[in-house]
Design an enzyme around this catalytic site. Structure first.
Site, PDB file in Angstrom:
ATOM      1  CB  SER A   7      -1.346  -0.237   1.443  1.00 45.49           C
ATOM      2  OG  SER A   7      -1.283   1.229   1.451  1.00 45.49           O
ATOM      3  CG  HIS A  32      -3.714  -1.813  -1.888  1.00 42.73           C
ATOM      4  ND1 HIS A  32      -5.360  -2.085  -2.079  1.00 42.73           N
ATOM      5  CD2 HIS A  32      -4.261  -0.431  -0.516  1.00 42.73           C
ATOM      6  CE1 HIS A  32      -5.997  -1.632  -0.710  1.00 42.73           C
ATOM      7  NE2 HIS A  32      -5.398  -0.528  -0.689  1.00 42.73           N
ATOM      8  CG  ASP A  34      -4.657   2.310   0.754  1.00 47.54           C
ATOM      9  OD1 ASP A  34      -5.791   1.427   0.253  1.00 47.54           O
ATOM     10  OD2 ASP A  34      -4.656   1.949   1.417  1.00 47.54           O
ATOM     11  CG  MET A  36      -8.088   7.661   2.602  1.00 45.82           C
ATOM     12  SD  MET A  36      -7.290   7.313   3.997  1.00 45.82           S
ATOM     13  CE  MET A  36      -6.617   5.546   3.919  1.00 45.82           C
ATOM     14  CG  HIS A  65      -9.398   0.489  -0.327  1.00 39.93           C
ATOM     15  ND1 HIS A  65      -8.345   0.303   0.523  1.00 39.93           N
ATOM     16  CD2 HIS A  65     -10.642   0.690  -0.561  1.00 39.93           C
ATOM     17  CE1 HIS A  65      -9.799   0.215   1.626  1.00 39.93           C
ATOM     18  NE2 HIS A  65     -10.533   0.359   1.193  1.00 39.93           N
ATOM     19  CG  MET A  67     -11.259   3.448   1.877  1.00 39.58           C
ATOM     20  SD  MET A  67      -9.576   3.398   2.799  1.00 39.58           S
ATOM     21  CE  MET A  67      -8.824   3.711   1.868  1.00 39.58           C
ATOM     22  CG  MET A 136     -11.907  -2.376   4.811  1.00 38.77           C
ATOM     23  SD  MET A 136      -9.959  -2.075   3.897  1.00 38.77           S
ATOM     24  CE  MET A 136      -9.275  -1.173   5.257  1.00 38.77           C
ATOM     25  N   GLY A 143      -3.151   3.884   8.465  1.00 39.71           N
ATOM     26  CA  GLY A 143      -2.227   2.642   7.615  1.00 39.71           C
ATOM     27  C   GLY A 143      -1.069   2.382   9.266  1.00 39.71           C
ATOM     28  N   GLY A 144      -0.981   1.307   9.165  1.00 38.73           N
ATOM     29  CA  GLY A 144      -0.147   1.263  10.748  1.00 38.73           C
ATOM     30  C   GLY A 144      -0.906   1.077  11.917  1.00 38.73           C
ATOM     31  CG  ASP A 178      -6.258  -2.733   3.033  1.00 41.65           C
ATOM     32  OD1 ASP A 178      -5.188  -2.690   3.666  1.00 41.65           O
ATOM     33  OD2 ASP A 178      -6.305  -1.789   2.428  1.00 41.65           O
ATOM     34  N   GLY A 180      -2.922  -4.129   8.745  1.00 41.67           N
ATOM     35  CA  GLY A 180      -2.233  -4.575  10.064  1.00 41.67           C
ATOM     36  C   GLY A 180      -2.201  -6.183   9.645  1.00 41.67           C
TER      37      GLY A 180
END
Ligand code: DX5
Ligand code: ZN
Length: 231
Positions: A7, A32, A34, A36, A65, A67, A136, A143-144, A178, A180
Site C-alpha cells: 500500500s 495498492h 488508497d 481517502m 481502493h 474510501m 478490511m 495505515g499502521g 487489508d 495490519g
C-alpha cells in the site's frame, strides 16, 4: 497463487515513482492505491492525478481502493488514469450493482470492500459482477493499525462463499485482506482463506531510502511465510 500488494499509503510520497518501481522489482505483484476523501473516512490522500503519474512506472496492476462517498463520479477518472482494479465500500454507494457495472464498463476489475462490522451479505446478489472481495482487517482511514483477529473468522466465511460460487459458476473471485498484515500473521491469514495481501507499514516501514534493494528482505520474508502455507 498468492498476490502481495504493498500500500502506497506508507510510501515516501515525495518519491512515489521510485517507490513503485522498487517494490515491484523486489517482487510485489500489485500496487495498492488508497483513496481517502476526509468524508467517508477521516483522512485525505491521493486521487486520479497521482494514479496517472505513477502509471508509467510499472506494468503491474494498480489496485485502487476507494474510501470515498459518493463513488460513481470518480470511477471513470481512475479508469482513465490507468487503474486495473477498483474496489469501493458498499455503504458509500447508493446503488451498489450500478457502481460495479460502471467499473466493469470502464474496463477495470471490480470489487466490494467490507469494513470489520459490514456483513458479507452485501455480496450475495452481485457475485457475477465481482472480481475481488476485500475484507478490511482494520477500520479504514489510516495505515499502521493492528489486525482485528475476528477478521480470521470472517475470512473463513468469505472463503466458503467464494468457493461455493466458483463450484457453481467456474469463476474465481479473489479474496483480498487489508490492514495490519505483517510477517508474523500473513501465514494464518492465508490459511483462513485470503489470496491477496495488502501490506503498507510492514513493507514501506522497513526501508532505508539509501538502500536500492531495501524492499527485497521484507518481500522475501512475506513470500517465505506464504510458501510455508502451501507446503
Ligand atoms: C487503511 C488502508 C490500508 C492501509 C494498510 O484504510 O486501506 O490499505 O494502507 O496499512 P497497514 O498495512 O499499515 O495496516
Ligand atoms: Zn487499502
Amino acid at each position: 497463487m498468492y498476490r502481495i500488494a504493498p500500500s502506497l499509503l506508507s510510501a515516501d510520497f515525495a518519491r512515489l515513482g521510485e517507490e513503485v518501481r522498487d517494490v515491484i522489482d523486489a517482487g510485489a505483484d500489485w500496487i495498492h492505491f488508497d483513496v481517502m476523501d476526509n468524508h467517508y473516512v477521516p483522512n485525505l490522500t491521493i486521487g486520479p492525478l497521482v494514479c496517472e503519474a505513477i502509471r508509467p512506472h510499472t506494468s503491474a496492476p494498480i489496485d485502487v481502493h476507494l474510501m470515498v462517498k459518493p463513488v460513481d463520479r470518480i470511477v471513470p477518472d481512475f479508469a482513465t488514469a490507468g487503474a486495473n482494479v477498483i474496489t469501493f465500500h458498499p455503504e458509500a454507494s447508493e446503488h451498489v450493482d450500478r457502481t460495479l457495472g460502471l467499473i466493469r464498463d470502464a474496463g477495470c476489475q471490480a470489487g466490494l470492500v467490507f469494513n470489520p462490522a459490514t456483513p458479507l451479505d452485501w455480496m450475495d446478489h452481485v457475485m457475477d459482477k465481482l472480481d475481488v472481495v476485500l475484507l478490511m482487517s482494520v477500520n479504514p482511514g489510516f495505515g499502521g493499525q493492528k489486525f482485528i483477529p475476528e477478521t480470521l473468522n470472517k475470512l473463513r466465511a468469505a472463503r466458503a462463499r467464494l468457493d461455493a460460487y466458483e463450484a457453481r459458476s467456474g469463476r474465481r473471485i479473489l479474496l483480498e485482506i487489508d490492514g495490519g498484515v505483517k510477517t508474523d500473521n500473513i501465514a494464518e491469514i492465508a490459511r483462513a482463506g485470503a489470496d491477496t495481501f495488502v501490506a503498507g507499514s510492514a513493507v514501506f516501514g522497513a526501508a532505508k531510502a539509501s538502500d536500492p534493494h531495501r524492499y527485497d528482505t521484507i518481500l522475501g520474508a512475506l513470500r517465505a511465510e506464504l510458501a510455508a502455507v502451501k507446503a
